[in-house]
Design an enzyme around this catalytic site. Structure first.
Site, mmCIF file in Angstrom:
data_model
loop_
_atom_site.group_PDB
_atom_site.id
_atom_site.type_symbol
_atom_site.label_atom_id
_atom_site.label_comp_id
_atom_site.label_asym_id
_atom_site.label_seq_id
_atom_site.Cartn_x
_atom_site.Cartn_y
_atom_site.Cartn_z
ATOM 1 N N PHE A 186 0.851 -1.191 0.000
ATOM 2 C CA PHE A 186 0.000 0.000 0.000
ATOM 3 C C PHE A 186 0.890 1.247 0.000
ATOM 4 C CE2 PHE A 186 -2.924 3.027 2.227
ATOM 5 C CZ PHE A 186 -3.898 3.069 1.230
ATOM 6 N N ASN A 188 1.607 3.715 1.825
ATOM 7 C CA ASN A 188 2.387 4.211 2.959
ATOM 8 C C ASN A 188 3.436 3.212 3.451
ATOM 9 O OD1 ASN A 188 0.695 2.349 4.135
ATOM 10 N ND2 ASN A 188 -0.316 3.784 5.520
ATOM 11 N N LYS A 189 3.646 2.128 2.697
ATOM 12 C CA LYS A 189 4.632 1.129 3.097
ATOM 13 C C LYS A 189 6.029 1.504 2.576
ATOM 14 C CE LYS A 189 1.509 -1.494 5.077
ATOM 15 N NZ LYS A 189 0.245 -0.807 4.775
ATOM 16 N N SER A 190 7.046 0.753 3.006
ATOM 17 C CA SER A 190 8.427 1.065 2.617
ATOM 18 C C SER A 190 8.610 1.041 1.111
ATOM 19 C CB SER A 190 9.399 0.086 3.286
ATOM 20 O OG SER A 190 9.392 0.255 4.686
ATOM 21 N N ILE A 191 7.991 0.084 0.448
ATOM 22 C CA ILE A 191 7.903 0.126 -1.010
ATOM 23 C C ILE A 191 6.438 -0.006 -1.378
ATOM 24 C CG2 ILE A 191 10.208 -0.877 -1.237
ATOM 25 C CD1 ILE A 191 8.899 -3.419 -2.312
#
Length: 376
Positions: A186, A188-191
């Protein structure tokens, strides 16, 4: 590079790091004419497998889909129980309900977010079919203790590691500790791929089953041997993910640098505590969490919002989600530690490239508020 196309006069709590390479990758995939699951998805799977050290990676179109498929692949259904943490995003409990099983809630550790072997142990019954821990806010639980407990009872650990790509447990990447780990991509995740998810596992049979289930239960074209799902990840998203995977280590390192500056600032600030990271863990820094007195949290969030600083109140425990509380009779007393911790949590901005001047602005705004209101 853009950061989600957002105006930079307001400081967002999170911001995806997207650039021309991602745009070109998506464009090239469209130009080539194959946009559904194919070669780009296989390459993206290989990249995530390499990041985590797992033998297999199976991409799907959301993190929720990966959890659903993991439970379905284990034949979990009505009459079965799955132990999950009370403090988690709603997908964890919903995936259990999708297969008709019963979620059993484990409380959080004192001073932290995650369930522990001690909070899980008294909940195991003859109907328990899996333990599904969550690496809450990108912080791994004690996987060794959970694995030992699960082995005593002959049940798998199926980890909801949605927020933990890039985290480490006892020096090794999260992704090889449980029988399987689920990641989310999603925004807002790191990738990120916008939407998407992936399971990683060393279990050959489980990987084969997941590949069948995500593709409508097919073994061979139009030969359906299972009740499967349409959970394929399209190549156009995988092309973006492949570029993002190359950025993953740098993204986590950049966020860790921001976190260290915050740690130093809040260590000297009465009334504000940075979330505890256990000795065995290196966080992915999905978010940076501070804890304040419950009566100060919402006013502090409002104060920061008025100064153009976005915050989040984190995920409420599933015990107080209206639908689930009605269905299962859960209340504030069901998992009191999770609720008490939630009422103190505030997520503040952390993302690669967050300027030091903005970090200082955030810290000063929190300090000024606490100085005026008192630590609570």
């Amino acid at each position: 590079m853009t950061r989600g196309g957002r105006a930079m006069d307001r400081i967002p709590v999170a911001s995806p790091l997207l650039g021309e390479e991602e745009a070109q990758a998506a464009h090239e995939t469209v130009r080539q004419g194959w946009i559904t699951m194919g070669a780009k998805t296989r390459a993206f799977e290989d990249a995530v497998a390499a990041l985590t050290g797992a033998r297999h990676a199976i991409a799907m179109n959301s993190g929720t889909a990966t959890l659903h498929c993991l439970l379905a692949a284990h034949g979990i259904g009505p009459g079965d129980e799955v132990i999950i943490p009370a403090m988690t995003y709603i997908s964890t409990v919903n995936a259990v309900l999708y297969v008709g099983a019963t979620p059993v809630l484990a409380d959080s550790e004192a001073g932290g977010f995650n369930l522990t072997a001690d909070t899980v142990r008294p909940l195991i019954t003859a109907r328990t079919r899996a333990i599904m821990p969550v690496d809450m806010n990108g912080v791994p639980p004690d996987y060794d203790a959970l694995a030992a407990l699960a082995a005593e009872h002959g049940i798998p650990v199926l980890a909801d590691s949605a927020e933990a790509l890039g985290a480490r447990y006892r020096g090794r990447p999260v992704g090889i500790q449980a029988q399987a780990h689920s990641f989310s991509f999603f925004a807002n995740k790191s990738i990120t791929t916008g939407e998407g998810g992936m399971v990683v596992t060393d279990d050959d049979a489980l990987a084969d089953e997941l590949r069948i289930l995500r593709n409508q239960g097919q073994e061979g074209r139009y030969h359906h041997t299972r009740l499967g799902f349409n959970y394929r990840m399209p190549d156009i998203l995988s092309a973006i993910g492949l570029v993002q995977a190359g950025r993953a280590e740098g993204v986590v390192a950049a966020k860790a640098t921001v976190a260290r500056r915050y740690d130093q600032a809040f260590a000297a600030m009465p009334g504000v505590t940075a979330a505890r990271i256990p000795d065995w863990a290196q966080s992915s820094w999905y978010l940076y969490v501070i804890l304040v007195a419950p009566e100060l949290r919402d006013p502090l969030a409002a104060h920061l919002d008025g100064l153009g600083i976005e915050t989040r109140l984190s995920f409420p425990p599933v015990t107080i989600q209206p639908y689930h509380a009605r269905r299962f009779g859960w209340s504030d007393a069901t998992c009191p530690q999770a609720l008490a911790t939630f009422r103190r949590l505030l997520d503040i901005p952390i993302w690669p490239g967050l300027p030091e001047a903005d970090q200082d602005r955030i810290v000063e705004a929190i300090f000024d508020f606490i100085a005026k209101r008192g630590p609570g």
